[in-house]
Design a protein around this motif. Sequence first.
Motif, PDB file in Angstrom:
ATOM      1  N   TRP A   1       3.850   4.270   3.380  1.00  0.00           N
ATOM      2  CA  TRP A   1       3.927   2.977   2.785  1.00  0.00           C
ATOM      3  C   TRP A   1       3.920   1.891   3.566  1.00  0.00           C
ATOM      4  CZ3 TRP A   1       7.736   6.629   2.517  1.00  0.00           C
ATOM      5  CH2 TRP A   1       9.186   6.140   3.108  1.00  0.00           C
ATOM      6  N   GLY A   2       3.799   0.637   2.935  1.00  0.00           N
ATOM      7  CA  GLY A   2       3.921  -0.607   3.626  1.00  0.00           C
ATOM      8  C   GLY A   2       3.664  -1.717   2.866  1.00  0.00           C
ATOM      9  N   ARG A   3       4.409  -3.070   3.122  1.00  0.00           N
ATOM     10  CA  ARG A   3       4.361  -4.034   2.345  1.00  0.00           C
ATOM     11  C   ARG A   3       4.470  -5.293   3.199  1.00  0.00           C
ATOM     12  NH1 ARG A   3       9.244  -1.869   1.538  1.00  0.00           N
ATOM     13  NH2 ARG A   3      11.149  -2.938   2.179  1.00  0.00           N
ATOM     14  N   TYR A   4       3.845  -6.309   3.076  1.00  0.00           N
ATOM     15  CA  TYR A   4       3.882  -7.493   3.591  1.00  0.00           C
ATOM     16  C   TYR A   4       3.931  -8.659   2.629  1.00  0.00           C
ATOM     17  CZ  TYR A   4       2.392 -11.800   6.151  1.00  0.00           C
ATOM     18  OH  TYR A   4       2.183 -13.097   6.637  1.00  0.00           O
ATOM     19  N   SER A   5       4.762  -9.703   2.930  1.00  0.00           N
ATOM     20  CA  SER A   5       4.683 -11.101   2.277  1.00  0.00           C
ATOM     21  C   SER A   5       4.892 -12.341   3.142  1.00  0.00           C
ATOM     22  CB  SER A   5       5.636 -11.100   1.103  1.00  0.00           C
ATOM     23  OG  SER A   5       6.805 -10.799   1.618  1.00  0.00           O
ATOM     24  N   HIS A   6       4.392 -13.316   2.571  1.00  0.00           N
ATOM     25  CA  HIS A   6       5.096 -14.761   3.238  1.00  0.00           C
ATOM     26  C   HIS A   6       5.146 -15.847   2.161  1.00  0.00           C
ATOM     27  CE1 HIS A   6       0.536 -15.409   4.212  1.00  0.00           C
ATOM     28  NE2 HIS A   6       1.017 -16.530   3.440  1.00  0.00           N
ATOM     29  N   ASP A   7       5.830 -16.740   2.573  1.00  0.00           N
ATOM     30  CA  ASP A   7       5.832 -18.031   1.377  1.00  0.00           C
ATOM     31  C   ASP A   7       6.240 -19.030   2.485  1.00  0.00           C
ATOM     32  OD1 ASP A   7       6.571 -19.713  -0.359  1.00  0.00           O
ATOM     33  OD2 ASP A   7       8.251 -18.748  -1.195  1.00  0.00           O
ATOM     34  N   LEU A   8       5.053 -19.964   2.384  1.00  0.00           N
ATOM     35  CA  LEU A   8       4.983 -21.252   3.324  1.00  0.00           C
ATOM     36  C   LEU A   8       4.874 -22.339   2.499  1.00  0.00           C
ATOM     37  CD1 LEU A   8       2.267 -19.731   5.681  1.00  0.00           C
ATOM     38  CD2 LEU A   8       4.534 -19.314   5.664  1.00  0.00           C
TER      39      LEU A   8
ATOM     40  N   ALA B   1       0.957  -1.085  -0.062  1.00  0.00           N
ATOM     41  CA  ALA B   1      -0.130   0.095  -0.079  1.00  0.00           C
ATOM     42  C   ALA B   1       0.898   1.253  -0.034  1.00  0.00           C
ATOM     43  CB  ALA B   1      -0.799   0.077   1.248  1.00  0.00           C
ATOM     44  N   ASN B   2       0.604   2.209  -0.995  1.00  0.00           N
ATOM     45  CA  ASN B   2       1.104   3.365  -1.036  1.00  0.00           C
ATOM     46  C   ASN B   2       0.161   4.540  -0.904  1.00  0.00           C
ATOM     47  OD1 ASN B   2       4.308   3.020  -1.665  1.00  0.00           O
ATOM     48  ND2 ASN B   2       3.066   1.407  -2.591  1.00  0.00           N
ATOM     49  N   TRP B   3       0.656   5.458  -0.036  1.00  0.00           N
ATOM     50  CA  TRP B   3      -0.281   6.862   0.108  1.00  0.00           C
ATOM     51  C   TRP B   3       0.326   8.107   0.026  1.00  0.00           C
ATOM     52  CZ3 TRP B   3      -1.070  10.510   3.984  1.00  0.00           C
ATOM     53  CH2 TRP B   3      -2.248  11.249   3.786  1.00  0.00           C
ATOM     54  N   GLN B   4       0.032   9.171  -0.509  1.00  0.00           N
ATOM     55  CA  GLN B   4       0.655  10.536  -0.679  1.00  0.00           C
ATOM     56  C   GLN B   4      -0.380  11.575  -0.574  1.00  0.00           C
ATOM     57  OE1 GLN B   4       3.857  11.467  -3.340  1.00  0.00           O
ATOM     58  NE2 GLN B   4       3.758  13.625  -2.488  1.00  0.00           N
ATOM     59  N   GLN B   5      -0.214  12.487   0.202  1.00  0.00           N
ATOM     60  CA  GLN B   5      -1.282  13.791   0.340  1.00  0.00           C
ATOM     61  C   GLN B   5      -0.470  14.905   0.848  1.00  0.00           C
ATOM     62  OE1 GLN B   5      -4.487  13.569  -0.722  1.00  0.00           O
ATOM     63  NE2 GLN B   5      -4.520  15.863  -0.502  1.00  0.00           N
ATOM     64  N   GLY B   6      -0.234  15.908   0.086  1.00  0.00           N
ATOM     65  CA  GLY B   6       0.494  17.144   0.633  1.00  0.00           C
ATOM     66  C   GLY B   6       1.899  16.738   0.637  1.00  0.00           C
TER      67      GLY B   6
ATOM     68  N   HIS C   1      13.839  20.359   2.001  1.00  0.00           N
ATOM     69  CA  HIS C   1      14.167  19.416   3.052  1.00  0.00           C
ATOM     70  C   HIS C   1      13.277  18.112   3.309  1.00  0.00           C
ATOM     71  CE1 HIS C   1      16.706  22.789   4.927  1.00  0.00           C
ATOM     72  NE2 HIS C   1      15.929  23.512   4.473  1.00  0.00           N
ATOM     73  N   ARG C   2      13.807  17.173   3.518  1.00  0.00           N
ATOM     74  CA  ARG C   2      12.755  15.831   3.934  1.00  0.00           C
ATOM     75  C   ARG C   2      13.296  14.841   4.862  1.00  0.00           C
ATOM     76  NH1 ARG C   2      12.697  12.377  -1.658  1.00  0.00           N
ATOM     77  NH2 ARG C   2      12.332  14.415  -2.419  1.00  0.00           N
ATOM     78  N   VAL C   3      12.538  14.370   5.460  1.00  0.00           N
ATOM     79  CA  VAL C   3      12.955  13.262   6.590  1.00  0.00           C
ATOM     80  C   VAL C   3      12.389  11.965   6.348  1.00  0.00           C
ATOM     81  CG1 VAL C   3      13.635  15.025   8.532  1.00  0.00           C
ATOM     82  CG2 VAL C   3      11.097  14.073   8.074  1.00  0.00           C
ATOM     83  N   LEU C   4      12.782  10.803   6.769  1.00  0.00           N
ATOM     84  CA  LEU C   4      12.441   9.556   6.376  1.00  0.00           C
ATOM     85  C   LEU C   4      12.579   8.684   7.654  1.00  0.00           C
ATOM     86  CD1 LEU C   4      12.377   7.479   3.217  1.00  0.00           C
ATOM     87  CD2 LEU C   4      13.371   6.416   5.226  1.00  0.00           C
ATOM     88  N   LEU C   5      11.526   7.748   7.910  1.00  0.00           N
ATOM     89  CA  LEU C   5      11.593   6.729   8.786  1.00  0.00           C
ATOM     90  C   LEU C   5      11.026   5.392   8.343  1.00  0.00           C
ATOM     91  CD1 LEU C   5      12.569   6.019  11.709  1.00  0.00           C
ATOM     92  CD2 LEU C   5      10.121   6.771  12.247  1.00  0.00           C
ATOM     93  N   GLU C   6      11.776   4.359   8.481  1.00  0.00           N
ATOM     94  CA  GLU C   6      11.265   3.179   8.063  1.00  0.00           C
ATOM     95  C   GLU C   6      11.653   1.987   9.024  1.00  0.00           C
ATOM     96  OE1 GLU C   6      11.007   1.274   3.852  1.00  0.00           O
ATOM     97  OE2 GLU C   6      12.841   0.680   4.659  1.00  0.00           O
ATOM     98  N   LEU C   7      10.578   1.053   9.135  1.00  0.00           N
ATOM     99  CA  LEU C   7      10.991  -0.037  10.048  1.00  0.00           C
ATOM    100  C   LEU C   7      10.638  -1.397   9.151  1.00  0.00           C
ATOM    101  CD1 LEU C   7      11.304  -1.361  12.923  1.00  0.00           C
ATOM    102  CD2 LEU C   7       9.039  -1.177  13.387  1.00  0.00           C
TER     103      LEU C   7
END
Length: 812
Positions: free
Chosen positions: A273-280, A263-268, A325-331
């Motif tokens: 963003w976020g993503r998930y996956s699995h392989d079982l 999922a990706n979203w931008q406003q102003g 200027h821009r700042v970014l944070l990702e886990l």
Amino acid sequence: MAKPLEMYWGRLLFLGFAVSLCVSSTYAQRIVGRVVDEQKQSIEQALIWLTSPMDSTLLAQTYSDEQGRFALPLGRGEVTLHIRSMGYTPYKQSLLSTGEDMNLAEIILQNELGNLEALEVVAHKRQLLLSRRSGKLVFEVERSLDTQGSNALELVRKMPGMSIDEGSKTLRYSGRGNVLVLLNGKQTRIQEAELIALLRATPSSSIKEIELMTNPSVRYDAEGSGAALNVVFKRRTEHGYSLAANAGAAFWIHLRQNVDASANWQQGRLSLWGRYSHDLGASGYWYGGVRQQEGIGYETHSVDTDRRGYYSGAVGAEYRLSDRHRVLLELSGNLMSGPGDIQTHNYISDLATQTPLYSIYSESNYLSQRTDRYTLSSSYAYASDDKHLLSLDFDYSRFSGASHIEQPNTFYNRSGGVDSLGKYQSRGVRLFDLYGLSMTYGQPLFGGKLSSGVKYSVVTSKNGYRREELSAGGAYLLDAKASNDFDYDEYIGSAYLLYERPIGERWRISAGARLEHTTTRTHLHLLDIRSHKYNPTDRGYLDLFPSASLAYDLGSAGALSLSVGRRIDRPQYASLNPIDEALDGLSSWRGNPFLKPQKMWRAELGWQYRQANLSASWSHTSDYFVSVLDTIAGGRTITTPMNLGAQRQLNFSASQGIEFGRGWQAMLSANVFWQENQLAYSPTRLFRLSRWGANATAQLSMSLMWGIRGELLGSYHTRRLGGSTDISAAMGRVDLSLQRSFVGDRLSIKLGLSDALWSSHWNGINRNDAFTLQAYGYSESRLLSINIGYQIGSGRHDRQRTSGIEAEQSRL
């Protein structure tokens, strides 16, 4: 050891920034703009220069950056602006400067094939899968069918020169290992086998492109002598949102199931963003070999079933404080967990009489195994109109691993009766904490660009291994001789300077150096000190890694490039623990705490013309380390990594994109290489082996009837020399896929058959003066799969930053 580190760190900090800031040059007036094509896509590395209209005197020149932006100093009076980029019609414009800043906004270059059909031709050409940008060979994943139901590992197979050694579970480029893998510019910091698993768990639907760099500049960490691969993920840069999901299943012997969503979203000014996956599911492997040693034959056959599940995910946010200027944070996180089992039969016989002596049945039952990796990434970036750039990055990563393996052994005599029983179990624990702090700065200087940076990284690790034997009373007792605790800490301070400048209309130079100081500290706690002879000591060393490149624009004939650089491969952390870890009843693994880094020089000459790429390179590696298989008492073998000598390689590579008919295209690539291994097992055991090898890949994309798209991929590897005295047999594979879209291309269904001929088998032979070993193996690589995906939203995606914890992550 701290005092020398602090001393060097202070010098590195001064070297990296004092020079850059002191020579900062500013201009009273400047001209700025952005170079784009007819689709409003940025054109990188376009040559821009100003001349005097009176006598054509060169006044200033520069190149556009990754966003197509440029800035040039500007005085009063009339000037002529020139822009040139390969594949586009040269641009020329007369300007009158009043002494004030001039902003030209977007300058559109026309495709060189002509205006009448430019839009149609450019749109069609953009579907080609490979392109070259700034010395990188880029695989445009979004233009391939593999954006659905595939993974990063399968995409890597398609890169020219890349292969996957299924036996050792390592990535190779032109037959050479030590390939550096980055995810959005950050390395994974896991062992090679787990790296393969991580790439398999990374869905291709979340990937924008994969960059291949054979000779990276000093801007990147010096780690990785084979090549560098950077997996760049998608990110939305237009207002709105996009959602995508895919679910699929694959089957041949075992059933596997995969899911991925993003999922990706931008406003102003805010982007999320976020993503998930699995392989079982389960995967099967079959391997073994025949070893002949001192008149005795050892025949081994193993059945390996891996039942681990692979999970991957990330969430992130970016906020633009302003246009500058821009700042970014990702886990992000990756998890591999689940059981597994290996069943091994060993048959020992007398070669002279061909009579059996005894046999061993061994099991490795993985009651539990788990590896986790979590990374927190943060950054701040500043970019001014006159191309002054500043970025700050802090990254933290934690890696933990644990396993519990039950290992029963049954010994049979020559008549088939049970001779003895032995049952062991082992428990292993690994914990790594990694910190990285970096700062980079770039500015225009003397008609070119000066870049500098400093970085400090810390790795702290704790490793524990316990081996227990089942006693006659039914209780497990600790085997102190085969158990230990091993701690390893590493501190790396680095700084670099890089200067890039155009010379005239056609030449471009780039030169720089990276200085790295490394301090390592080891602590080995021996549960039975009498059984070990190791006494690891602390180390500290300083290395300089220069690089330089020269490029020449041939106009309609393409472009030439020449580059040279020095790289390093530090040992993987698991290769340093000096404990004997049993693999089965006759083989074990032992780390080497005295293993030194290996270092390599590489020179490369390249030529690019439209969709054709040719290159020739030469490399020499010193302190070359390989995993050495040696024999010990009782017919057992032990594998230990050692620095044995040197390796040399000459490589020729070529790739060509071809279009024939609307919607049909092919990408062909081939590598031919000569490799020589100079090995010294001891002063009297010297080996010098050399051999030619080659690999080739052909990918065909087709537009078929009823809106169906097809893709056919074939690869082949000739007989080739391995890392030491081993020679691998030829192998190849063919993959097929069909895809059909519905509901305005939002819904898609894909059918695939990987390794259709089930020919991706590895075989090889290793001969030296101590033994002869013939090995074989294959995996459940043939899979019949179906995937169904759905997506909503639209928009283009931006490129990602590449900094933070880098070269340390691939060595866990």
